[in-house]
Design an enzyme around this catalytic site. Structure first.
Site, PDB file in Angstrom:
ATOM      1  CG  ASP A 122      45.326   2.073  -2.775  1.00 31.67           C
ATOM      2  OD1 ASP A 122      44.545   2.048  -3.740  1.00 31.67           O
ATOM      3  OD2 ASP A 122      45.577   3.101  -2.130  1.00 31.67           O
ATOM      4  CD  GLU A 124      48.574   6.782  -0.738  1.00 29.14           C
ATOM      5  OE1 GLU A 124      48.629   7.906  -1.285  1.00 29.14           O
ATOM      6  OE2 GLU A 124      47.503   6.182  -0.540  1.00 29.14           O
ATOM      7  CB  ALA A 125      52.684   8.014  -6.347  1.00 27.96           C
ATOM      8  CG  ASP A 222      46.916   1.425  -7.261  1.00 24.04           C
ATOM      9  OD1 ASP A 222      47.618   1.982  -6.405  1.00 24.04           O
ATOM     10  OD2 ASP A 222      45.681   1.560  -7.317  1.00 24.04           O
ATOM     11  CG  HIS A 281      44.296  10.178   0.806  1.00 24.53           C
ATOM     12  ND1 HIS A 281      43.681   9.725  -0.334  1.00 24.53           N
ATOM     13  CD2 HIS A 281      43.556  11.228   1.250  1.00 24.53           C
ATOM     14  CE1 HIS A 281      42.622  10.471  -0.575  1.00 24.53           C
ATOM     15  NE2 HIS A 281      42.513  11.383   0.373  1.00 24.53           N
ATOM     16  CG  ASP A 286      43.669   4.395   0.867  1.00 20.74           C
ATOM     17  OD1 ASP A 286      42.861   4.761   1.740  1.00 20.74           O
ATOM     18  OD2 ASP A 286      44.292   5.191   0.147  1.00 20.74           O
TER      19      ASP A 286
END
Length: 337
Positions: A122, A124-125, A222, A281, A286
């Site tokens: 998962d 994060e961006a 993702d 988040h 997550d």
């Protein structure tokens, strides 16, 4: 992918990303790869066997139970009593089906699981409060959580932060949403280096060589969006081991027979009688919570199988008739020609 994570708008930050994601998740198109298609695999058995009539009668009785009766029956059988009514019904039906098939020739030796390990990812961006249509998201957190499908336990995890190159300065919105600070990404390695370490971690587990495995995500974004975009930005080829995955939203909706509005992370947890553990988040948290859902589904009798793949840069559905294959052994990233 968290229920509100893959967007970058404050009040309506779930809408643009998740509506697009749900459209992709529910697309009827399938992987247009030249693979030999097999009939339903594994073989499902002879449904004329009397055991299936017994199962149908048992299912009918379960359907007539109210929630209190379902909880009491689960407690009597030493099953988990948490969850909404539909979850409890599915849990009991799966239990009785397994018990009856275990002693029947109709079972045909079906395996309880398709893979030795499931690797939950998962990302994060980077994001802005109001993303322009052409905004390119860069991965800034690369987490993985490994599930042993035989012990039904989380056995290990991986987490690395990533230095963004295209937009090296994180927006205030991104920092607040993810909890990832500018200092953290400034001190991190680039994606190419982090991916190499992720590959080494997977190789140490002998995944794809000694043990079968596949990836699992919360939605299509993702692998289908973030990893695909990041590989192009980093001028490396998309890793073959990540081309197919389990979209748990699809699996959850199909298994428990619920609408897609009930397949967001927090909703799935609550329907299973669980609460979110950690910071929403945070990619690792997550991933950990998604893994908890996957384990719960496996305990309830769900045979998690690959249901999406990347084709021509877009996520596509994998038909249920496709051969069941684990991900290939991970290899170090290769530069694009």
């Amino acid at each position: 992918m968290a229920s509100q994570k893959k967007s970058s708008q404050p009040a309506n930050k779930t809408s643009a990303y998740e509506e697009h994601e749900e459209e992709q998740c529910c697309a009827d198109t399938s992987c247009e790869k030249n693979e030999k298609q097999e009939p339903s695999s594994p073989k499902q058995g002879d449904f004329s066997d009397p055991v299936y009539k017994e199962i149908a009668i048992e299912n009918g009785a379960i359907n007539r139970m109210n929630r209190d009766e379902l909880c009491a029956k689960c407690a009597e059988l030493k099953l988990d009593t948490r969850g909404v009514k539909d979850v409890l019904k599915k849990r009991l039906k799966s239990y009785y089906k397994r018990q009856k098939l275990m002693h029947s020739a109709a079972a045909n030796g079906n395996s309880a699981v398709y893979f030795d390990y499931i690797c939950v990812v998962d990302y994060e961006a980077t994001c802005e409060e109001n993303n322009p249509p052409d905004y390119l998201h860069e991965i800034i957190e690369f987490p993985m959580v490994l599930i042993d499908t035989h012990t039904l336990e989380i056995v290990d995890s991986f987490q690395e932060y990533v230095k963004p190159v295209l937009n090296p300065q994180l927006s205030e919105f991104c920092v607040k949403l993810t909890g990832i600070t500018q200092k953290v990404v400034d001190e991190a390695e680039t994606f190419h280096q982090v991916l190499k370490r992720a590959v080494s971690w997977l190789q140490e587990k002998e995944l794809g060589t000694k043990y079968t495995y596949t990836f699992l995500t919360d939605g299509s974004w993702d692998m289908g969006k973030f990893l695909h975009t990041q590989c192009k930005l980093s001028c490396i080829r998309f890793p073959p081991f990540a081309r197919k995955w389990i979209n748990i939203r699809k699996s959850y909706g199909n298994f428990y027979k619920v609408p897609r509005t009930q397949t967001k992370l927090i909703c799935m947890l609550e329907n299973l009688g669980m609460q979110y553990d950690g910071r929403p988040h945070c990619g690792l948290d997550d991933s950990h919570n998604i893994a908890r859902i996957a384990i719960h589904m496996l305990k309830d009798g769900c045979q998690l199988r690959v249901n999406e793949c990347l084709h021509s840069g877009e996520p596509r559905s994998v038909p249920i008739s496709a051969p069941i294959e684990g991900a290939p052994a991970p290899q170090n990233p290769k530069k694009r020609n």
